[in-house]
Design a protein around this motif. Structure first.
Motif, PDB file in Angstrom:
ATOM      1  N   PRO A  64      -9.490 -88.511  35.842  1.00 36.37           N
ATOM      2  CA  PRO A  64      -9.729 -87.143  36.537  1.00 36.37           C
ATOM      3  C   PRO A  64      -9.028 -86.603  35.687  1.00 36.37           C
ATOM      4  CG  PRO A  64      -9.772 -88.119  38.479  1.00 36.37           C
ATOM      5  CD  PRO A  64      -9.627 -88.506  37.502  1.00 36.37           C
ATOM      6  N   VAL A  65      -9.524 -85.112  34.875  1.00 33.95           N
ATOM      7  CA  VAL A  65      -8.091 -83.932  34.910  1.00 33.95           C
ATOM      8  C   VAL A  65      -8.823 -82.848  35.759  1.00 33.95           C
ATOM      9  CG1 VAL A  65      -8.285 -82.544  32.483  1.00 33.95           C
ATOM     10  CG2 VAL A  65      -8.690 -84.571  32.149  1.00 33.95           C
ATOM     11  N   ARG A  66      -7.795 -82.322  35.836  1.00 39.41           N
ATOM     12  CA  ARG A  66      -7.649 -80.745  36.602  1.00 39.41           C
ATOM     13  C   ARG A  66      -7.710 -79.801  36.040  1.00 39.41           C
ATOM     14  NH1 ARG A  66      -8.400 -80.902  41.746  1.00 39.41           N
ATOM     15  NH2 ARG A  66      -7.064 -78.577  42.165  1.00 39.41           N
ATOM     16  N   LEU A  67      -8.182 -78.406  35.668  1.00 35.94           N
ATOM     17  CA  LEU A  67      -7.868 -77.620  34.903  1.00 35.94           C
ATOM     18  C   LEU A  67      -8.062 -76.194  35.490  1.00 35.94           C
ATOM     19  CD1 LEU A  67      -9.825 -76.680  32.213  1.00 35.94           C
ATOM     20  CD2 LEU A  67      -9.898 -79.297  33.757  1.00 35.94           C
ATOM     21  N   LEU A  68      -7.175 -75.296  35.414  1.00 36.90           N
ATOM     22  CA  LEU A  68      -7.787 -73.728  36.145  1.00 36.90           C
ATOM     23  C   LEU A  68      -9.009 -73.567  34.362  1.00 36.90           C
ATOM     24  CD1 LEU A  68      -7.503 -71.430  37.623  1.00 36.90           C
ATOM     25  CD2 LEU A  68      -6.051 -71.460  36.694  1.00 36.90           C
ATOM     26  N   CYS A  69      -9.928 -72.381  34.395  1.00 35.07           N
ATOM     27  CA  CYS A  69     -10.372 -71.706  33.298  1.00 35.07           C
ATOM     28  C   CYS A  69     -10.106 -70.603  33.845  1.00 35.07           C
ATOM     29  CB  CYS A  69     -11.670 -72.773  33.230  1.00 35.07           C
ATOM     30  SG  CYS A  69     -12.902 -71.429  32.205  1.00 35.07           S
ATOM     31  N   ARG A  70      -9.499 -69.626  33.120  1.00 35.10           N
ATOM     32  CA  ARG A  70      -9.596 -67.987  33.274  1.00 35.10           C
ATOM     33  C   ARG A  70     -10.237 -67.448  32.126  1.00 35.10           C
ATOM     34  NH1 ARG A  70      -7.513 -64.397  30.791  1.00 35.10           N
ATOM     35  NH2 ARG A  70      -5.489 -64.964  30.012  1.00 35.10           N
ATOM     36  N   THR A  71     -10.673 -66.255  31.851  1.00 34.38           N
ATOM     37  CA  THR A  71     -11.714 -65.864  30.861  1.00 34.38           C
ATOM     38  C   THR A  71     -11.559 -64.382  31.279  1.00 34.38           C
ATOM     39  OG1 THR A  71     -13.270 -67.464  30.766  1.00 34.38           O
ATOM     40  CG2 THR A  71     -13.835 -65.003  30.190  1.00 34.38           C
ATOM     41  N   ALA A  72     -10.911 -63.668  30.609  1.00 36.16           N
ATOM     42  CA  ALA A  72     -10.653 -62.105  31.281  1.00 36.16           C
ATOM     43  C   ALA A  72     -11.237 -61.867  29.730  1.00 36.16           C
ATOM     44  CB  ALA A  72      -9.468 -61.624  31.467  1.00 36.16           C
ATOM     45  N   PRO A  73     -10.860 -59.829  29.897  1.00 30.97           N
ATOM     46  CA  PRO A  73     -11.396 -59.021  28.441  1.00 30.97           C
ATOM     47  C   PRO A  73      -9.992 -59.150  27.070  1.00 30.97           C
ATOM     48  CG  PRO A  73     -12.082 -58.075  30.554  1.00 30.97           C
ATOM     49  CD  PRO A  73     -11.029 -59.215  30.838  1.00 30.97           C
ATOM     50  N   ALA A  74     -10.364 -59.653  26.160  1.00 33.15           N
ATOM     51  CA  ALA A  74      -9.446 -59.656  25.436  1.00 33.15           C
ATOM     52  C   ALA A  74      -8.668 -58.170  25.577  1.00 33.15           C
ATOM     53  CB  ALA A  74      -9.556 -59.845  23.899  1.00 33.15           C
ATOM     54  N   ALA A  75      -7.384 -58.468  25.232  1.00 30.68           N
ATOM     55  CA  ALA A  75      -6.447 -57.282  25.521  1.00 30.68           C
ATOM     56  C   ALA A  75      -6.993 -55.924  24.226  1.00 30.68           C
ATOM     57  CB  ALA A  75      -5.111 -57.557  25.299  1.00 30.68           C
ATOM     58  N   ALA A  76      -6.522 -54.711  24.013  1.00 34.44           N
ATOM     59  CA  ALA A  76      -7.061 -53.522  23.584  1.00 34.44           C
ATOM     60  C   ALA A  76      -6.063 -53.877  22.070  1.00 34.44           C
ATOM     61  CB  ALA A  76      -6.792 -52.810  24.191  1.00 34.44           C
ATOM     62  N   ALA A  77      -6.759 -53.928  20.884  1.00 35.98           N
ATOM     63  CA  ALA A  77      -6.294 -54.109  19.884  1.00 35.98           C
ATOM     64  C   ALA A  77      -5.507 -52.829  19.950  1.00 35.98           C
ATOM     65  CB  ALA A  77      -6.679 -54.006  18.544  1.00 35.98           C
TER      66      ALA A  77
END
Length: 118
Positions: free
Chosen positions: A92-105
């Motif tokens: 099995p694969v253990r992973l962390l999935c992090r989703t966040a707003p993209a940095a402002a351009a």
């Protein structure tokens, strides 16, 4: 990569700080993928995704390109990018999935100053 702090305790993610003001749009989840299980394809219109692999090997498909991400490595996927991933190998694969707003351009601008003699 955005500057959000968290740590993983088993299957639980504990947020330590959120200095960039991502608010409730910020998500981090620990996952364990059994061998040969696939997630996706999908995309996030306004958020970047970071996949951090802690055990095993993950095959990641980004906009049609395929690559492997091994334990100890990560991949950052920009907004509006199609991606999918799956566990490869017999473990099995253990992973962390992090989703966040993209940095402002950051927009550059040119300033012109005209000085007239008096």
């Amino acid at each position: 990569m955005s500057r959000h702090a968290f740590f993983v305790a088993g299957e639980r993610v504990v947020h330590v700080a959120n200095p960039c003001g991502a608010g409730f749009q910020y998500q981090a989840q620990a996952h364990t993928l059994p061998p040969q299980v696939q997630v996706g394809p999908h995309q996030h219109d306004l958020a970047e995704t970071v996949l951090v692999v802690s055990e095993g090997t993950l095959e990641v498909m980004v906009n049609g390109a395929v690559g492997l991400v091994a334990a100890g490595a990560f991949i950052s996927i920009p907004p509006k990018t199609w991606f999918a991933y799956r566990s490869v190998g017999d473990d099995p694969v253990r992973l962390l999935c992090r989703t966040a707003p993209a940095a402002a351009a950051r927009h550059a601008c040119t300033v012109t100053i005209h000085i007239a003699a008096a």
